[in-house]
Enzyme design. Structure first.
Site, PDB file in Angstrom:
ATOM      1  N   THR A  53       0.740  -1.132   0.069  1.00 33.83           N
ATOM      2  CA  THR A  53       0.046  -0.038  -0.062  1.00 33.83           C
ATOM      3  C   THR A  53       0.880   1.331  -0.097  1.00 33.83           C
ATOM      4  OG1 THR A  53      -1.730  -1.019   1.071  1.00 33.83           O
ATOM      5  CG2 THR A  53      -1.903   1.172   1.313  1.00 33.83           C
ATOM      6  N   TYR A 142       6.725 -11.280   4.503  1.00 33.48           N
ATOM      7  CA  TYR A 142       5.637 -10.745   3.912  1.00 33.48           C
ATOM      8  C   TYR A 142       5.298 -11.770   2.705  1.00 33.48           C
ATOM      9  CZ  TYR A 142       2.596  -7.156   1.807  1.00 33.48           C
ATOM     10  OH  TYR A 142       1.548  -6.438   1.096  1.00 33.48           O
ATOM     11  N   LYS A 171       3.276 -11.977   7.399  1.00 30.21           N
ATOM     12  CA  LYS A 171       2.121 -11.462   7.140  1.00 30.21           C
ATOM     13  C   LYS A 171       1.500 -11.989   5.889  1.00 30.21           C
ATOM     14  CE  LYS A 171       0.108  -7.436   4.752  1.00 30.21           C
ATOM     15  NZ  LYS A 171       0.637  -6.033   4.096  1.00 30.21           N
TER      16      LYS A 171
END
Length: 306
Positions: A53, A142, A171
């Site tokens: 993001t 991630y 994540k």
């Protein structure tokens, strides 16, 4: 770095803050500070910067390091700070991770190297190198195969979790919910797992997840944090109600490629000076803006007003 010694405290809603740019494309540190204050005031349990993001692949290492230093200063140890420090280049990943450690990050979120499609052994060696170079910094893998074209297998996570004390979690940004379960089953409940898929944030908690890193927290940080808190309090009905009420804002994120829609919405709210996204992204098209407006109106009751 107050939470660095106890990464198990990094739980709940870790807001993945966008990287605001000025209208001419420079990183806007003033807007970044304002966004972080907004998150803190709304009750987010932690802050991340530099994940998908945050448009990290469109920024230089120097820009990313400067932004994470600004963020760390503004957060000032009030909540855990978990910046994204990964890149497709190992030297750059090590440089940004070291800078995050020096700036006071509580953990580093390291994306799988994208484009190259490394094997599981290569992924193990990649994360092992980052872990060895930063033995006193908690590391979080991630996993976002939709963007990187590679998936970290549960067995690879287990190897890393077993071999390195500072490899503490992952994540998971995959819609394969079975994958969440297999990772936790392979590693046990002490592995920290966060969901990066908005509509799997609440379900992951039932499997023993630590929380979520949900982009919708850019718009409704209070509601996203409250969903976790209700779950923790045993109010499953209340948490589930918020989960469904967040659907319109979740849909808004993906009207076009994230984060272009959320940046447009934040600029309309006056939270950032410009909705500029760097190439290869572009600002939302007119038809998309109409859809974004409709979804904002539908989820208006959950938008934080402070």
């Amino acid at each position: 770095m107050k939470f660095r010694s106890d990464p198990s405290a990094i739980r709940g809603s870790i807001a993945p803050v966008i990287t605001p740019f000025t209208a001419d494309g420079a990183v806007d540190h003033a807007s970044l500070r304002a966004l972080i204050r907004f998150q803190l005031d709304a009750g987010s349990h932690g802050i991340s910067l530099g994940g998908s993001t945050g448009e990290p692949s469109s920024q230089s290492a120097a820009e990313r390091i400067a932004a994470l230093r600004v963020a760390a200063e503004e957060i000032d140890d009030r909540v855990p700070f978990v910046p994204g420090t990964g890149s497709h280049k190992l030297d750059e990943t090590l440089e940004i991770t070291a800078a995050a450690k020096e700036a006071g990050a509580d953990a580093a979120l390291v994306i799988t190297p994208y484009y190259a499609r490394p094997t599981q052994e290569a992924l193990y060696q990649w994360y092992a190198t980052v872990a060895r170079e930063n033995p006193d910094l908690p590391l979080i893998a991630y996993n976002v195969p939709s963007r990187t074209a590679v998936d970290i297998a549960p067995e690879t996570v287990r190897r890393l979790f077993t071999d390195f004390d500072n490899f503490v979690g992952v994540k998971e940004t995959t819609k394969d919910f079975e994958h969440f379960s297999r990772v936790l089953h392979a590693c046990g409940p002490s592995l920290l797992v966060w969901s990066g898929i908005e509509l799997l944030c609440l379900p992951l908690l039932a499997l023993g997840g630590a929380g979520f890193v949900s982009a919708v927290a850019n718009l409704a940080p209070g509601a996203v944090a409250r969903m976790y808190e209700l779950w923790q309090q045993g109010d499953l009905a209340g948490a589930r109600e918020l989960h469904y009420r967040l659907h319109p804002l979740v849909d808004l994120l993906f009207v076009e490629t994230n984060p272009a829609p959320v940046k447009w919405a934040l600029a309309q709210q006056g939270r950032i000076a410009s909705h500029f996204v760097r190439p290869p992204l572009v600002a939302p098209a007119e038809a998309s803006i109409a859809r974004i407006r409709a979804l904002l109106a539908e989820g208006a009751d959950l938008l934080d007003r402070n």
